[in-house]
Design a protein around this motif. Sequence first.
Motif, PDB file in Angstrom:
ATOM      1  N   VAL A  58       0.838  -1.203   0.000  1.00 26.30           N
ATOM      2  CA  VAL A  58       0.000   0.000   0.000  1.00 26.30           C
ATOM      3  C   VAL A  58       0.872   1.252   0.000  1.00 26.30           C
ATOM      4  N   TYR A  73       2.162   1.766  -3.440  1.00 29.88           N
ATOM      5  CA  TYR A  73       1.119   2.259  -4.336  1.00 29.88           C
ATOM      6  C   TYR A  73       0.882   3.756  -4.112  1.00 29.88           C
ATOM      7  N   CYS A  79      -7.134   6.617  -0.343  1.00 32.21           N
ATOM      8  CA  CYS A  79      -6.938   5.171  -0.146  1.00 32.21           C
ATOM      9  C   CYS A  79      -7.687   4.681   1.092  1.00 32.21           C
ATOM     10  N   ILE A 138      -7.719   5.884  -7.762  1.00 28.78           N
ATOM     11  CA  ILE A 138      -7.744   5.068  -6.544  1.00 28.78           C
ATOM     12  C   ILE A 138      -9.075   4.359  -6.359  1.00 28.78           C
ATOM     13  N   TRP A 145      -3.006  -2.881  -6.132  1.00 31.67           N
ATOM     14  CA  TRP A 145      -4.055  -2.155  -5.394  1.00 31.67           C
ATOM     15  C   TRP A 145      -5.400  -2.867  -5.555  1.00 31.67           C
TER      16      TRP A 145
END
Length: 474
Positions: free
Chosen positions: A79, A82, A101, A145, A320
């Motif tokens: 994460v 990303y 996120c 996202i 993701w």
Amino acid sequence: MCRNDYNNQLERLSLISTGEGKIASARVNPPTHSVMQPPAIAKMDQPPSPHEKPRLENHLKASTFSDPILPVDLLSQPVQDYIKTVAMSYGCHNDYVVTTCLITAGIAAGKRVQLLTNPYTNYSCDFICLVGRPGTNKTGLIKEITKPLHDYDKDNYAKYYKAKVAYGQSKERCGNFSEKQTLFHQLVVGDSSPEARNELLAQGDMIVIIADEMRAFIDSFGRYTKGGNGSAVEISQLLSIWSNDSFSINRKSEDTKFIETAAMSIIGGMQPELIAETFGIKSLMFSGFTQRFLFVYPDKVKFIKRQHRERMTQEKRECWRFVIGRLFNIDPLTLQLSKEAERLYTDYADSNDMRADAEADVYVAGMKQKMNIHVLRLAIMAHLLSDHWNEPVITGEGMEYAIRIANYFSRVHVERIYPLLTGNGKQVPKKLTKELVIAEIGQTFDIQNKSALADALGYDRAKLTNILNGKLRK
């Protein structure tokens, strides 16, 4: 730091005592806003217990004059990677990416994940506004996202449409066909009426409103309602939804709908120049609507030339998608706080309440108290993006991280958003340099121990003495 905020801070400074060499607060009331902790996990200062007065704090710390930044250290390494890639690819600030996120993870898990704390049940949803000038790529990164959420809706709609056709055919063949029609469970909502949103909430789903322009979303309040109080009704419903309340919708032409423990997120962007005329109107500020928002407002968004930007690869997107995909399929999970997390939260909430009671400004006091709810929701979202995403306990480390995030939002709201709300839409003045800060201190106070002041600020003693003696270069 803007000059107004700095003047407020000066009121809390006292003279530096020659004998003790310490800087003490001139007031017994605690500070108006929290000081942002550094990203690395460190031992926290103990907040006051509910039976003690808040202890005096040293306001002259280097962190006081630094920009608040959202930490990422608790999140899993994929994460974090990303987040970095999105920020570098879109040339946007990390804080925008981190917040989006968190919201996306919360919506993916939905109401299947809940946190039980005495006496409330909490879900992973919240209201977020990304504040920044045009060109900061707020809209682009939100689309990037939240794409797994859109894809989930697309797949769900294909299944729903197929089932709807089959239902119609069966009902046509059989006159007394009694089966219920399949519902379309939608996660992402754009421009829609309150009735359409309530229809989805009545199905028991958690949804997210993605408002590319937050101003347009708020200006639409009451647009779909006949009569003069449509805007007030919609605001009232949104307040209840944020609080996860249950309520019913009664219409003459429709069946009564009951929404149990409504859960919804809102995320969108806005220019700082529009804050006052949008969030600053009385019906929103004094109803508690504006106080319910978490604002992301980086002081500076570093410009990255396109030739230096990192390429957003399909591999990063698939990574993701995997993180969010497992949350779509997560088994029902009832989270609880560990003993250490419970202690940290209790200290944080009690300290917030005491500081809110001591706060002269009613709006700021209300905002601080709502942080007691925000921090629990942030703890769930962060937990979902950590390596412990499917474990039933939020640890002390997880709560400490959530508190650091909450401190970020508190500080941004007080230092950057509130001046805009009350300043007729004017920009917050540019931050003072450390040299100007020292010069202002020298003009306001009779500094008897310059060495102690230099140590407190982390500044060269000789240079500080020159500034206090009026040798600051303009």
